[in-house]
Design an enzyme around this catalytic site. Structure first.
Site, PDB file in Angstrom:
ATOM      1  N   ASP A  32       0.810  -1.224   0.000  1.00  0.00           N
ATOM      2  CA  ASP A  32       0.000   0.000   0.000  1.00  0.00           C
ATOM      3  C   ASP A  32       0.847   1.281   0.000  1.00  0.00           C
ATOM      4  O   ASP A  32       0.680   2.148   0.869  1.00  0.00           O
ATOM      5  CB  ASP A  32      -0.908   0.023   1.245  1.00  0.00           C
ATOM      6  CG  ASP A  32      -1.693  -1.261   1.441  1.00  0.00           C
ATOM      7  OD1 ASP A  32      -2.115  -1.846   0.440  1.00  0.00           O
ATOM      8  OD2 ASP A  32      -1.900  -1.657   2.605  1.00  0.00           O
ATOM      9  N   GLU A 207     -11.611   0.050  -3.404  1.00  0.00           N
ATOM     10  CA  GLU A 207     -10.967   0.559  -2.196  1.00  0.00           C
ATOM     11  C   GLU A 207      -9.776   1.405  -2.589  1.00  0.00           C
ATOM     12  O   GLU A 207      -9.639   1.793  -3.754  1.00  0.00           O
ATOM     13  CB  GLU A 207     -10.595  -0.581  -1.242  1.00  0.00           C
ATOM     14  CG  GLU A 207      -9.767  -1.695  -1.846  1.00  0.00           C
ATOM     15  CD  GLU A 207      -9.451  -2.809  -0.856  1.00  0.00           C
ATOM     16  OE1 GLU A 207      -9.930  -2.782   0.291  1.00  0.00           O
ATOM     17  OE2 GLU A 207      -8.690  -3.710  -1.236  1.00  0.00           O
TER      18      GLU A 207
HETATM   19  O1  FUB Z   1      -3.162  -3.672   3.364  1.00  0.00           O
HETATM   20  C1  FUB Z   1      -4.444  -4.015   3.826  1.00  0.00           C
HETATM   21  C2  FUB Z   1      -5.473  -3.702   2.788  1.00  0.00           C
HETATM   22  O2  FUB Z   1      -5.230  -4.440   1.617  1.00  0.00           O
HETATM   23  C3  FUB Z   1      -5.461  -2.273   2.317  1.00  0.00           C
HETATM   24  O3  FUB Z   1      -5.976  -1.394   3.232  1.00  0.00           O
HETATM   25  C4  FUB Z   1      -6.186  -2.424   1.048  1.00  0.00           C
HETATM   26  O4  FUB Z   1      -6.138  -1.313   0.225  1.00  0.00           O
HETATM   27  C5  FUB Z   1      -5.505  -3.645   0.475  1.00  0.00           C
HETATM   28  O5  FUB Z   1      -4.292  -3.334  -0.138  1.00  0.00           O
END
Ligand code: FUB
Length: 446
Positions: A32, A207
């Protein structure tokens, strides 16, 4: 003499232990990546994946307890500034949440605001599941002081902050859909109703929002599960809340099967870059990820050219460094393969295996400088012995060295003269001329 040679070899190894290729953080899992340009440096604020064990997180799921920040002034040499926020030092965070997911950071009036999602210990006050908090610092690398409470009115993950040209700041986040609200000038409180950004795909999880503006176009970019795994997509509009028009993909689903992807996009020294992640060090478990960079560019109409992920990554590699040709630009389809050096410790990296004559690896943008380089050293081993040819420019370009690899199952440093020095930035080719099963760890010139 033996001692001097050993000292020189270890000096060479220490001086060249930094990497420019993908993944670019080589000693821990990272995911991320939120990249920001602060002054003359790029700072990257990733999640920090660790492996859960009984009593520490949930085995088989994401497990994250803290954040590090990394910086570079050339995207090649990265400094780890160490841990900046950890779950048991934030007053409102459940100290055993292990859910310090994707963060973001932004500068305003000389202060740095680090936004992170996680679970609160007081579920009555802040609800179950994820909420988002802020930690504030005077410098990009911290120290960061966490706020006593999370941001009121926010439930979700993946915070992203955008400051428009008129100074208005916006906070975006996700919870199945993508949400947004204005932030007050203090960057710590919402200053509007929460809005669902409803013009994005209605089917499939979205997301990781990341918003930026270029030439009056507002880009809302986000990972989206159109098929089985996440693809980076984008929509454009003429203001930070849209309406947005869906345009297409920034990067397709990963060939490795990594279920998540999560990104950021920055311009640094006149070039745009996409930061994203894959699971390079953890082929069988996609909750232990690694961050990558590739160049990004735009069409004349402002649409984004799809980014094809590479192992070569970005930046120029000095010929005098240990060139990791396993992070290749291109590999021959016949006879070349990549394997971990040590499957018990994958952070040791990879080797390129040339199985038959004619197998090759291409590695672009090697800087040979302007002062003649006299010799080449290669860390290699060969089951039956072999000869490696080093060429520049193209597969049929000038041969600059020929290196005889003795028959050995052990790694050996082998030196050979440079036959034909050429100054400048060149594409490098390593080709097996004779032999079988010849492994190459790295190659370096001096
Ligand atoms: O890293 C945990 C979660 O996985 C993140 O918050 C999302 O965007 C995905 O990458």
């Amino acid at each position: 003499m033996k001692k001097i040679i050993t000292a020189c070899v270890s000096l060479l190894i220490c001086a060249n232990s930094l990497f420019a290729q993908n993944p670019f953080i080589r000693d821990q899992f990272t995911a991320d990546p939120s990249a920001r340009v602060f002054g003359n440096r790029v700072y990257v604020y990733p999640s920090h994946d660790i492996l859960a064990t009984e009593g520490k997180g949930r085995v088989g799921w994401f497990c994250m307890e803290d954040y590090h920040v990394f910086s570079s002034d050339n995207l090649t040499d990265w400094t780890d500034h160490g841990m900046i926020v950890t779950q048991n030092k934030v007053p409102w965070v459940r100290p055993d949440s292990y859910s310090m997911w994707a963060p973001d950071c932004i500068e305003r009036n000389g202060k740095y605001y680090f936004y992170f999602p996680t679970a609160a210990k007081d579920t009555v006050a802040y609800g179950r599941g994820f909420t988002i908090g802020v930690a504030v610092a005077d410098k990009p690398e911290g120290p960061y002081i966490p706020q006593e409470t999370p941001i009121k009115g926010v439930r979700g993950i993946d915070p992203n902050v955008f400051i428009d040209n008129d100074g208005q700041a916006y906070l975006y986040w996700s919870a199945g859909n993508i949400y947004g609200a204005k932030l007050k000038a203090n960057m710590l409180e919402l200053d509007s109703e929460v809005k669902i950004l409803g013009d994005l795909p209605t089917k499939g999880l979205k997301e990781g929002p990341y918003v930026f503006e270029r030439n009056g176009i507002y880009y809302m970019t986000y990972p989206h599960v159109e098929n089985k795994t996440e693809r980076l997509e984008y929509a454009i509009g003429d203001n930070p809340f849209g309406p947005f028009k869906i345009v297409g993909a920034v990067m397709d689903e990963s060939a490795s099967g990594c279920w998540t992807n999560h990104h950021s996009i920055i311009q640094f020294k006149n070039q745009w870059y996409l930061f994203y992640h894959d699971k390079d060090y953890s082929p069988r478990f996609d909750k232990a990820r690694s961050i990558r960079i590739d160049s990004l560019s735009f069409n004349a109409d402002g649409t984004i050219r799809k980014v094809i992920p590479t192992l070569r990554g970005v930046g120029i590699t000095k010929a005098t460094s240990q060139i990791q040709i396993d992070r290749y630009t291109q590999l021959s389809t016949d006879g070349s393969s990549i394997a971990f050096l040590d499957t018990m410790n994958r952070f040791k990296g990879w080797e390129t295996i040339f199985a038959k004559p004619g197998a090759w690896s291409q590695y672009n943008k090697v800087d040979f400088g302007s002062k003649p380089l006299k010799s080449v050293t290669i860390n290699a081993r060969s089951v039956d012995g072999g000869i490696l040819e080093v060429r520049i420019d193209n597969l049929n370009g000038p041969v600059i060295a020929e290196i005889k690899i003795p028959k050995s199952n052990e790694w050996k440093l082998i030196e050979a003269p440079v036959l034909n020095y050429k100054a400048g930035i060149k594409n490098l080719f390593v080709i097996l001329k004779n032999g079988t099963q010849t492994g190459t760890d790295w190659i370096s010139f001096k």
